[in-house]
Design a protein around this motif. Sequence first.
Motif, PDB file in Angstrom:
ATOM      1  N   GLN A 168     -10.545   4.761  10.996  1.00  0.00           N
ATOM      2  CA  GLN A 168     -11.166   5.521   9.889  1.00  0.00           C
ATOM      3  C   GLN A 168     -11.708   6.846  10.410  1.00  0.00           C
ATOM      4  OE1 GLN A 168     -14.206   3.759   7.478  1.00  0.00           O
ATOM      5  NE2 GLN A 168     -13.359   1.692   7.643  1.00  0.00           N
ATOM      6  N   MET A 169     -12.465   6.743  11.520  1.00  0.00           N
ATOM      7  CA  MET A 169     -13.087   7.947  12.082  1.00  0.00           C
ATOM      8  C   MET A 169     -12.023   8.933  12.548  1.00  0.00           C
ATOM      9  SD  MET A 169     -16.101   7.223  11.539  1.00  0.00           S
ATOM     10  CE  MET A 169     -16.385   8.957  11.861  1.00  0.00           C
ATOM     11  N   ARG A 170     -11.023   8.418  13.256  1.00  0.00           N
ATOM     12  CA  ARG A 170      -9.975   9.302  13.788  1.00  0.00           C
ATOM     13  C   ARG A 170      -9.225   9.989  12.649  1.00  0.00           C
ATOM     14  NH1 ARG A 170      -9.111   9.045  19.067  1.00  0.00           N
ATOM     15  NH2 ARG A 170     -10.271   7.427  20.190  1.00  0.00           N
ATOM     16  N   THR A 171      -9.024   9.252  11.550  1.00  0.00           N
ATOM     17  CA  THR A 171      -8.296   9.837  10.419  1.00  0.00           C
ATOM     18  C   THR A 171      -9.121  10.936   9.762  1.00  0.00           C
ATOM     19  OG1 THR A 171      -7.236   7.704  10.053  1.00  0.00           O
ATOM     20  CG2 THR A 171      -7.102   9.303   8.268  1.00  0.00           C
ATOM     21  N   MET A 172     -10.404  10.642   9.521  1.00  0.00           N
ATOM     22  CA  MET A 172     -11.253  11.662   8.868  1.00  0.00           C
ATOM     23  C   MET A 172     -11.362  12.913   9.720  1.00  0.00           C
ATOM     24  SD  MET A 172     -14.370   9.761   6.924  1.00  0.00           S
ATOM     25  CE  MET A 172     -14.664   8.291   7.882  1.00  0.00           C
ATOM     26  N   PRO A 201      -8.280  16.661   6.363  1.00  0.00           N
ATOM     27  CA  PRO A 201      -9.257  16.774   5.277  1.00  0.00           C
ATOM     28  C   PRO A 201      -8.887  15.835   4.133  1.00  0.00           C
ATOM     29  CG  PRO A 201      -7.690  18.581   5.166  1.00  0.00           C
ATOM     30  CD  PRO A 201      -7.312  17.767   6.371  1.00  0.00           C
ATOM     31  N   PRO A 202      -9.858  15.501   3.250  1.00  0.00           N
ATOM     32  CA  PRO A 202      -9.518  14.714   2.067  1.00  0.00           C
ATOM     33  C   PRO A 202      -8.522  15.495   1.209  1.00  0.00           C
ATOM     34  CG  PRO A 202     -11.905  14.922   2.346  1.00  0.00           C
ATOM     35  CD  PRO A 202     -11.274  15.880   3.300  1.00  0.00           C
ATOM     36  N   PRO A 203      -7.765  14.913   0.325  1.00  0.00           N
ATOM     37  CA  PRO A 203      -7.790  13.466   0.026  1.00  0.00           C
ATOM     38  C   PRO A 203      -7.102  12.632   1.112  1.00  0.00           C
ATOM     39  CG  PRO A 203      -6.102  14.564  -1.275  1.00  0.00           C
ATOM     40  CD  PRO A 203      -6.825  15.644  -0.531  1.00  0.00           C
ATOM     41  N   ILE A 204      -7.702  11.479   1.384  1.00  0.00           N
ATOM     42  CA  ILE A 204      -7.164  10.573   2.397  1.00  0.00           C
ATOM     43  C   ILE A 204      -6.834   9.237   1.732  1.00  0.00           C
ATOM     44  CG2 ILE A 204      -7.763   9.208   4.447  1.00  0.00           C
ATOM     45  CD1 ILE A 204      -9.636  11.545   5.273  1.00  0.00           C
ATOM     46  N   ARG A 205      -5.644   8.761   1.991  1.00  0.00           N
ATOM     47  CA  ARG A 205      -5.270   7.401   1.570  1.00  0.00           C
ATOM     48  C   ARG A 205      -4.438   6.793   2.687  1.00  0.00           C
ATOM     49  NH1 ARG A 205      -5.900   9.715  -2.939  1.00  0.00           N
ATOM     50  NH2 ARG A 205      -6.833   8.617  -4.701  1.00  0.00           N
ATOM     51  N   VAL A 206      -5.067   5.995   3.540  1.00  0.00           N
ATOM     52  CA  VAL A 206      -4.319   5.430   4.676  1.00  0.00           C
ATOM     53  C   VAL A 206      -4.637   3.945   4.842  1.00  0.00           C
ATOM     54  CG1 VAL A 206      -4.196   7.561   6.058  1.00  0.00           C
ATOM     55  CG2 VAL A 206      -6.155   6.022   6.329  1.00  0.00           C
ATOM     56  N   PHE A 262       0.814  -1.225   0.000  1.00  0.00           N
ATOM     57  CA  PHE A 262       0.000   0.000   0.000  1.00  0.00           C
ATOM     58  C   PHE A 262       0.843   1.270   0.000  1.00  0.00           C
ATOM     59  CE2 PHE A 262      -3.412  -2.967   0.996  1.00  0.00           C
ATOM     60  CZ  PHE A 262      -4.385  -2.493   0.122  1.00  0.00           C
ATOM     61  N   ARG A 263       2.025   1.213   0.610  1.00  0.00           N
ATOM     62  CA  ARG A 263       2.909   2.380   0.518  1.00  0.00           C
ATOM     63  C   ARG A 263       3.257   2.639  -0.947  1.00  0.00           C
ATOM     64  NH1 ARG A 263       5.107   4.567   5.164  1.00  0.00           N
ATOM     65  NH2 ARG A 263       5.139   3.205   6.990  1.00  0.00           N
ATOM     66  N   GLY A 264       3.441   1.526  -1.687  1.00  0.00           N
ATOM     67  CA  GLY A 264       3.747   1.658  -3.107  1.00  0.00           C
ATOM     68  C   GLY A 264       2.605   2.298  -3.881  1.00  0.00           C
ATOM     69  N   LEU A 265       1.377   2.191  -3.349  1.00  0.00           N
ATOM     70  CA  LEU A 265       0.218   2.798  -4.001  1.00  0.00           C
ATOM     71  C   LEU A 265      -0.048   4.210  -3.477  1.00  0.00           C
ATOM     72  CD1 LEU A 265      -2.208  -0.296  -3.986  1.00  0.00           C
ATOM     73  CD2 LEU A 265      -0.963   0.634  -5.944  1.00  0.00           C
ATOM     74  N   GLY A 266       0.863   4.709  -2.648  1.00  0.00           N
ATOM     75  CA  GLY A 266       0.728   6.087  -2.172  1.00  0.00           C
ATOM     76  C   GLY A 266      -0.015   6.241  -0.856  1.00  0.00           C
ATOM     77  N   TYR A 267      -0.252   5.154  -0.159  1.00  0.00           N
ATOM     78  CA  TYR A 267      -0.941   5.237   1.141  1.00  0.00           C
ATOM     79  C   TYR A 267       0.071   5.555   2.233  1.00  0.00           C
ATOM     80  CZ  TYR A 267      -5.105   2.931  -0.815  1.00  0.00           C
ATOM     81  OH  TYR A 267      -6.220   2.616  -1.535  1.00  0.00           O
ATOM     82  N   GLU A 286      -6.771  -1.960   8.344  1.00  0.00           N
ATOM     83  CA  GLU A 286      -7.881  -1.183   7.824  1.00  0.00           C
ATOM     84  C   GLU A 286      -7.371  -0.358   6.650  1.00  0.00           C
ATOM     85  OE1 GLU A 286     -10.556  -1.623   9.571  1.00  0.00           O
ATOM     86  OE2 GLU A 286     -11.953  -0.287   8.556  1.00  0.00           O
ATOM     87  N   GLY A 287      -8.235  -0.090   5.695  1.00  0.00           N
ATOM     88  CA  GLY A 287      -7.844   0.816   4.622  1.00  0.00           C
ATOM     89  C   GLY A 287      -8.930   1.853   4.434  1.00  0.00           C
ATOM     90  N   LEU A 288      -8.540   3.079   4.115  1.00  0.00           N
ATOM     91  CA  LEU A 288      -9.539   4.134   3.882  1.00  0.00           C
ATOM     92  C   LEU A 288      -9.040   5.092   2.806  1.00  0.00           C
ATOM     93  CD1 LEU A 288     -12.163   5.690   4.723  1.00  0.00           C
ATOM     94  CD2 LEU A 288     -10.694   7.008   6.275  1.00  0.00           C
ATOM     95  N   VAL A 289      -9.911   5.303   1.828  1.00  0.00           N
ATOM     96  CA  VAL A 289      -9.627   6.299   0.788  1.00  0.00           C
ATOM     97  C   VAL A 289     -10.808   7.248   0.736  1.00  0.00           C
ATOM     98  CG1 VAL A 289      -9.401   6.662  -1.710  1.00  0.00           C
ATOM     99  CG2 VAL A 289      -8.174   4.775  -0.605  1.00  0.00           C
ATOM    100  N   VAL A 290     -10.567   8.543   0.820  1.00  0.00           N
ATOM    101  CA  VAL A 290     -11.632   9.532   0.659  1.00  0.00           C
ATOM    102  C   VAL A 290     -11.116  10.616  -0.289  1.00  0.00           C
ATOM    103  CG1 VAL A 290     -13.133  11.211   1.803  1.00  0.00           C
ATOM    104  CG2 VAL A 290     -12.478   9.121   3.022  1.00  0.00           C
ATOM    105  N   ASP A 291     -11.880  10.838  -1.330  1.00  0.00           N
ATOM    106  CA  ASP A 291     -11.461  11.852  -2.302  1.00  0.00           C
ATOM    107  C   ASP A 291     -12.677  12.219  -3.143  1.00  0.00           C
ATOM    108  OD1 ASP A 291      -9.905  13.562  -3.803  1.00  0.00           O
ATOM    109  OD2 ASP A 291      -8.376  12.069  -4.280  1.00  0.00           O
ATOM    110  N   GLU A 292     -12.500  13.121  -4.090  1.00  0.00           N
ATOM    111  CA  GLU A 292     -13.621  13.457  -4.971  1.00  0.00           C
ATOM    112  C   GLU A 292     -13.763  12.364  -6.021  1.00  0.00           C
ATOM    113  OE1 GLU A 292     -13.188  17.372  -6.609  1.00  0.00           O
ATOM    114  OE2 GLU A 292     -13.064  18.283  -4.610  1.00  0.00           O
TER     115      GLU A 292
END
Length: 341
Positions: free
Chosen positions: A177-181, A185-190, A123-128, A214-220
């Motif tokens: 997920q909640m703590r990260t959001m 702010p987005p974009p989030i990739r964790v 996932f680090r390789g994917l930018g997380y 856990e994985g979470l991505v939030v973006d437009e």
Amino acid sequence: MTPEALAALAEDALAAIAGAADPDQLEVVRRRVLGRREGALTRAGAVVATRPPPERPALGRAFNEAKGRVEVALARRSGQLQADALARSADGEWVDMTVLDTEAERGRLHPVTRVLREIEHIFRGLGYSVAEGPEVETDRFNFELLNIPEDHPARDGQDTFYLSDTLLLRTHTSPVQMRTMLGQPPPIRVIAPGRTYRRDNPDPTHFPMFHQVEGLVVDEGITVGDLKGTLLTFARSMFGARREIRLRPNFFPYTEPSMEVDVSCFVCDGAGCRTCHQRGWIEILGSGMVHPQVLRHGGVDPDRHQGFAFGMGPERIAMLKYGIEDGRELTVNDVRFLHQF
Ligand code: DAH
């Protein structure tokens, strides 16, 4: 008794001293020459004392000179022999620090640690980036904000270790997920790897303490297509380039739609075998599009930003990858078991 006789005694002694090959032989020589009773020079000294006074000064000088030469020679030879012995033992006992000892036991990474690191690497390789949250959580973060209502079976006292009315050991990594959001702010990739706890009776596939990632991505404009592409990339990196995935509908309160992700069996290539229970597919994780209500709880406007999330169990993946039948072995830490990996 003459001075010449004393000098001759000294010469004999010096030759014997030079010929002593080790400290023991030297000691024998010393006793023969200077021994308190039997020593040749000691006895000559006693004779000197019995000579008439006029002879004594010359004899006395000759005696002292002979004795002095013998003593100096003994001390020198003794030092030499000790130095030789030390040099010999140093030659015989040196250790070559560059030799590889193939017998030496090496430490190894625990199978779960290896899987965790592999997941992180992919996932680090994917930018997380990697996020963390507390193992002691609040009811609010572990359940409420994730849309898990008061009467949901996941909240049942059977499953959760409660520490108080409001504090518990997190039952999954989803609260991160909640703590990260709420924290950025987005974009989030964790991804959020960590320990989780459930009041399960231990059996081959259940342990009161285990790990999740856990994985979470939030973006437009995030869609199910992003979820599927990401998890396919992950499955191929983790289980082999020929893998396929399939999404099966499921239910999680915090995602809508929710799905379980299966990967084509990496043992039989999908033909059906023991590992996949003849199904050709193996379930590896839960996922879904983040529920709009959950986004709102995280301070994210669902009309602007969308997200997907997933959660997987490294113990389960380690069991599949390494063919471990009883996952309890992973927490016993018996080195005879761990050495196999
Ligand atoms: N929290 C779920 C579990 O413990 C796993 C999970 C499912 C996590 C779906 C997610 C998700 O983020 O979207 O079994």
